[in-house]
Design a protein around this motif. Sequence first.
Motif, short mmCIF file in Angstrom:
data_model
loop_
_atom_site.label_atom_id
_atom_site.label_comp_id
_atom_site.label_asym_id
_atom_site.label_seq_id
_atom_site.Cartn_x
_atom_site.Cartn_y
_atom_site.Cartn_z
N LEU A 52 0.84 -1.21 0.00
CA LEU A 52 0.00 0.00 0.00
C LEU A 52 0.88 1.25 0.00
O LEU A 52 0.59 2.22 -0.71
CB LEU A 52 -0.92 0.02 1.22
CG LEU A 52 -2.15 -0.87 1.16
CD1 LEU A 52 -2.88 -0.85 2.50
CD2 LEU A 52 -3.09 -0.41 0.05
N GLY A 53 1.95 1.20 0.81
CA GLY A 53 2.89 2.32 0.84
C GLY A 53 3.54 2.54 -0.52
O GLY A 53 3.71 3.68 -0.97
N LEU A 54 3.90 1.44 -1.19
CA LEU A 54 4.50 1.53 -2.52
C LEU A 54 3.52 2.14 -3.51
O LEU A 54 3.89 3.00 -4.32
CB LEU A 54 4.95 0.15 -3.00
CG LEU A 54 5.51 0.07 -4.42
CD1 LEU A 54 6.74 0.95 -4.59
CD2 LEU A 54 5.83 -1.38 -4.79
N LEU A 55 2.26 1.72 -3.45
CA LEU A 55 1.24 2.28 -4.35
C LEU A 55 1.06 3.77 -4.12
O LEU A 55 0.92 4.54 -5.08
CB LEU A 55 -0.09 1.55 -4.16
CG LEU A 55 -0.10 0.07 -4.59
CD1 LEU A 55 -1.44 -0.58 -4.25
CD2 LEU A 55 0.21 -0.10 -6.06
N LYS A 56 1.10 4.19 -2.87
CA LYS A 56 1.01 5.63 -2.56
C LYS A 56 2.23 6.37 -3.13
O LYS A 56 2.10 7.48 -3.64
CB LYS A 56 0.91 5.85 -1.05
CG LYS A 56 -0.43 5.48 -0.48
CD LYS A 56 -0.47 5.70 1.03
CE LYS A 56 -1.79 5.27 1.60
NZ LYS A 56 -1.85 5.44 3.06
N ALA A 57 3.39 5.73 -3.00
CA ALA A 57 4.61 6.35 -3.53
C ALA A 57 4.49 6.55 -5.04
O ALA A 57 4.84 7.62 -5.56
CB ALA A 57 5.83 5.48 -3.21
N ALA A 67 14.50 11.34 -5.25
CA ALA A 67 14.65 10.12 -6.04
C ALA A 67 13.52 9.15 -5.65
O ALA A 67 13.15 9.07 -4.48
CB ALA A 67 16.01 9.48 -5.77
N PHE A 68 13.01 8.42 -6.64
CA PHE A 68 11.87 7.55 -6.36
C PHE A 68 12.19 6.50 -5.31
O PHE A 68 11.37 6.20 -4.44
CB PHE A 68 11.35 6.85 -7.63
CG PHE A 68 10.17 5.97 -7.34
CD1 PHE A 68 8.93 6.51 -7.05
CD2 PHE A 68 10.32 4.58 -7.31
CE1 PHE A 68 7.85 5.70 -6.75
CE2 PHE A 68 9.24 3.77 -7.01
CZ PHE A 68 8.00 4.33 -6.73
N ASN A 69 13.38 5.93 -5.37
CA ASN A 69 13.76 4.89 -4.41
C ASN A 69 13.61 5.40 -2.97
O ASN A 69 13.04 4.72 -2.11
CB ASN A 69 15.20 4.45 -4.68
CG ASN A 69 15.42 3.01 -4.32
OD1 ASN A 69 14.60 2.16 -4.60
ND2 ASN A 69 16.54 2.74 -3.67
N ASN A 70 14.13 6.60 -2.70
CA ASN A 70 14.04 7.17 -1.36
C ASN A 70 12.59 7.48 -0.98
O ASN A 70 12.17 7.24 0.15
CB ASN A 70 14.87 8.46 -1.28
CG ASN A 70 16.35 8.20 -1.41
OD1 ASN A 70 16.81 7.09 -1.20
ND2 ASN A 70 17.10 9.21 -1.78
N PHE A 71 11.83 8.01 -1.94
CA PHE A 71 10.43 8.32 -1.68
C PHE A 71 9.64 7.05 -1.40
O PHE A 71 8.81 7.01 -0.48
CB PHE A 71 9.84 9.07 -2.87
CG PHE A 71 8.45 9.56 -2.66
CD1 PHE A 71 8.16 10.49 -1.66
CD2 PHE A 71 7.40 9.10 -3.45
CE1 PHE A 71 6.86 10.94 -1.46
CE2 PHE A 71 6.11 9.56 -3.26
CZ PHE A 71 5.84 10.48 -2.26
#
Length: 195
Positions: A52-57, A67-71
């Motif tokens: 869910l956190g990844l989807l929000k990211a 950077a996306f990885n950090n976000f």
Amino acid sequence: MNVEKLIIEAQRGDEEAMNELIKIYFPLVSINTKNFFIIGAEKEDLVQEGLLGLLKAIKYYDPSKIAFNNFAILCIRRQILSAIKSANSKKNMILNEAISNNLISDEYSTLELDFASNDSSPEEIFFSKNKLENFQRFTLINFSKLEKKVLEYIIRGYSYKEIAKQLEVSPKSIDNSIQRIRKKAETWLKTYNLN
């Protein structure tokens, strides 16, 4: 297709791009759930929270800011911590009233939710309190003033942007502080054989 393009496509509703991003970043979700648990829940429940956190990211990512990885890591961990806090809040009401926080400063008291639960035995509570106090001593000695403040806000569930605004520094400074905090926390885990 590179990650940035996949994110743009996923933000536009492309399911294939979304599935590809989940496939690419699933190991990141797994890594970020391995040191957490929710009392009475399965490990898969935390993985779902991480997803869910990844989807929000993916949904809220702005390439001009970080950077996306950090976000993604920030969003995944924030979602996991939010789920843990929510699951443990009711279980910990009696524990929080019963255990004195005299040795633990206010900014660390919310961490207690992650270390102990109302279902814990007295021995588990004792060792959890010791672990928390040990980490607090470590931060007092090893963390800079800014890192201590950033950690305080992280514990409270603030995003890096919110922390930057609160502390009136650039988001890049907060991101750098978070990276240093992560490295120092990993050192602490290795030193005390807690990982």
